[in-house]
Design a protein around this motif. Structure first.
Motif, PDB file in Angstrom:
ATOM      1  N   PHE A  21       0.832  -1.194   0.000  1.00  0.00           N
ATOM      2  CA  PHE A  21       0.000   0.000   0.000  1.00  0.00           C
ATOM      3  C   PHE A  21       0.870   1.248   0.000  1.00  0.00           C
ATOM      4  O   PHE A  21       2.070   1.191   0.265  1.00  0.00           O
ATOM      5  N   SER A  22       0.222   2.354  -0.290  1.00  0.00           N
ATOM      6  CA  SER A  22       0.915   3.637  -0.343  1.00  0.00           C
ATOM      7  C   SER A  22       0.116   4.674   0.441  1.00  0.00           C
ATOM      8  O   SER A  22      -1.115   4.637   0.453  1.00  0.00           O
ATOM      9  N   GLN A  29       4.552   0.782   1.388  1.00  0.00           N
ATOM     10  CA  GLN A  29       4.812  -0.074   2.538  1.00  0.00           C
ATOM     11  C   GLN A  29       4.157  -1.432   2.364  1.00  0.00           C
ATOM     12  O   GLN A  29       3.337  -1.621   1.475  1.00  0.00           O
ATOM     13  N   LEU A  30       4.503  -2.342   3.263  1.00  0.00           N
ATOM     14  CA  LEU A  30       3.831  -3.624   3.388  1.00  0.00           C
ATOM     15  C   LEU A  30       2.994  -3.589   4.656  1.00  0.00           C
ATOM     16  O   LEU A  30       3.293  -2.837   5.588  1.00  0.00           O
ATOM     17  N   VAL A  31       1.966  -4.420   4.718  1.00  0.00           N
ATOM     18  CA  VAL A  31       1.150  -4.510   5.923  1.00  0.00           C
ATOM     19  C   VAL A  31       1.992  -5.157   7.022  1.00  0.00           C
ATOM     20  O   VAL A  31       2.611  -6.200   6.808  1.00  0.00           O
ATOM     21  N   THR A  32       2.030  -4.521   8.173  1.00  0.00           N
ATOM     22  CA  THR A  32       2.715  -5.061   9.347  1.00  0.00           C
ATOM     23  C   THR A  32       1.871  -4.767  10.575  1.00  0.00           C
ATOM     24  O   THR A  32       0.971  -3.919  10.531  1.00  0.00           O
ATOM     25  N   GLY A  92      -7.981   0.964   1.717  1.00  0.00           N
ATOM     26  CA  GLY A  92      -8.300   0.187   2.912  1.00  0.00           C
ATOM     27  C   GLY A  92      -9.075   1.024   3.910  1.00  0.00           C
ATOM     28  O   GLY A  92      -9.106   2.254   3.820  1.00  0.00           O
ATOM     29  N   PRO A  93      -9.701   0.364   4.886  1.00  0.00           N
ATOM     30  CA  PRO A  93     -10.527   1.071   5.862  1.00  0.00           C
ATOM     31  C   PRO A  93      -9.746   1.862   6.892  1.00  0.00           C
ATOM     32  O   PRO A  93     -10.259   2.789   7.497  1.00  0.00           O
ATOM     33  N   GLU A  94      -8.475   1.512   7.110  1.00  0.00           N
ATOM     34  CA  GLU A  94      -7.688   2.161   8.149  1.00  0.00           C
ATOM     35  C   GLU A  94      -6.802   3.241   7.546  1.00  0.00           C
ATOM     36  O   GLU A  94      -6.072   2.982   6.603  1.00  0.00           O
ATOM     37  N   GLY A  95      -6.875   4.447   8.101  1.00  0.00           N
ATOM     38  CA  GLY A  95      -5.981   5.503   7.650  1.00  0.00           C
ATOM     39  C   GLY A  95      -4.654   5.406   8.368  1.00  0.00           C
ATOM     40  O   GLY A  95      -4.509   4.690   9.343  1.00  0.00           O
ATOM     41  N   GLY A  96      -3.685   6.106   7.878  1.00  0.00           N
ATOM     42  CA  GLY A  96      -2.370   6.128   8.509  1.00  0.00           C
ATOM     43  C   GLY A  96      -2.376   7.005   9.745  1.00  0.00           C
ATOM     44  O   GLY A  96      -3.416   7.412  10.256  1.00  0.00           O
ATOM     45  N   PRO A 101      -5.669   7.956   3.630  1.00  0.00           N
ATOM     46  CA  PRO A 101      -6.109   6.644   3.145  1.00  0.00           C
ATOM     47  C   PRO A 101      -4.924   5.767   2.761  1.00  0.00           C
ATOM     48  O   PRO A 101      -3.868   6.256   2.374  1.00  0.00           O
ATOM     49  N   LEU A 102      -5.111   4.452   2.902  1.00  0.00           N
ATOM     50  CA  LEU A 102      -4.117   3.493   2.467  1.00  0.00           C
ATOM     51  C   LEU A 102      -4.536   3.000   1.087  1.00  0.00           C
ATOM     52  O   LEU A 102      -5.580   2.384   0.940  1.00  0.00           O
ATOM     53  N   ASP A 103      -3.753   3.300   0.079  1.00  0.00           N
ATOM     54  CA  ASP A 103      -4.052   2.900  -1.289  1.00  0.00           C
ATOM     55  C   ASP A 103      -3.317   1.599  -1.599  1.00  0.00           C
ATOM     56  O   ASP A 103      -2.092   1.583  -1.726  1.00  0.00           O
TER      57      ASP A 103
END
Length: 137
Positions: A21-22, A29-32, A92-96, A101-103
């Protein structure tokens, strides 16, 4: 600190790809996720993937753990099985941290990463590239 890294992958016409995601200010980034006090690595991968992307997944194959120098944390990696992803890219539903937004997008595993990837995620990607062995069909 113990962290999780769920790996969602697919085989496309151009090669093997993993989910990434960006964010506008934080780069690609990668999901962690952080593993909770009474949480297993597999459970953390499932939770982190759901929170970040909205995807329901199952931890299918453990592919190892490694101390990532850039984060001074040990990351554990699981290949994930998810439902079909019909839309791409998507948010994605979760923002940074700034509520951005997470694209989400697919990153080819055999292509080098650009400067928009932070050193930690370049290190994680390198580990995945070296240790990735998809289940045979």
């Amino acid at each position: 600190m113990k962290r999780s890294c769920p790996i969602v992958y697919r085989e496309s016409a151009t090669g093997l790809e993993i989910l990434a995601f960006s964010q506008p200010t934080a780069g690609k980034q990668l999901v962690t996720g952080t593993i909770g006090a009474k949480e297993t690595l597999a459970a953390s991968c499932v939770r982190s993937l759901r929170q970040a992307s909205g995807l329901q997944g199952k931890a299918k194959r453990y592919i190892g753990k490694e101390l990532m120098v850039a984060a001074e944390a040990t990351f554990g990696f699981y290949l994930m099985e998810t439902e079909s992803i019909g839309v791409e890219p998507w948010q994605g539903p979760e923002g940074g941290t700034e509520g951005e937004p997470l694209d989400f997008f697919w990153q080819r595993l055999d292509q080098p990463l650009g400067d928009e990837w932070q050193p930690l995620y370049q290190e994680l990607f390198g580990y995945i590239h070296q240790h990735f062995n998809p289940p045979s069909a």
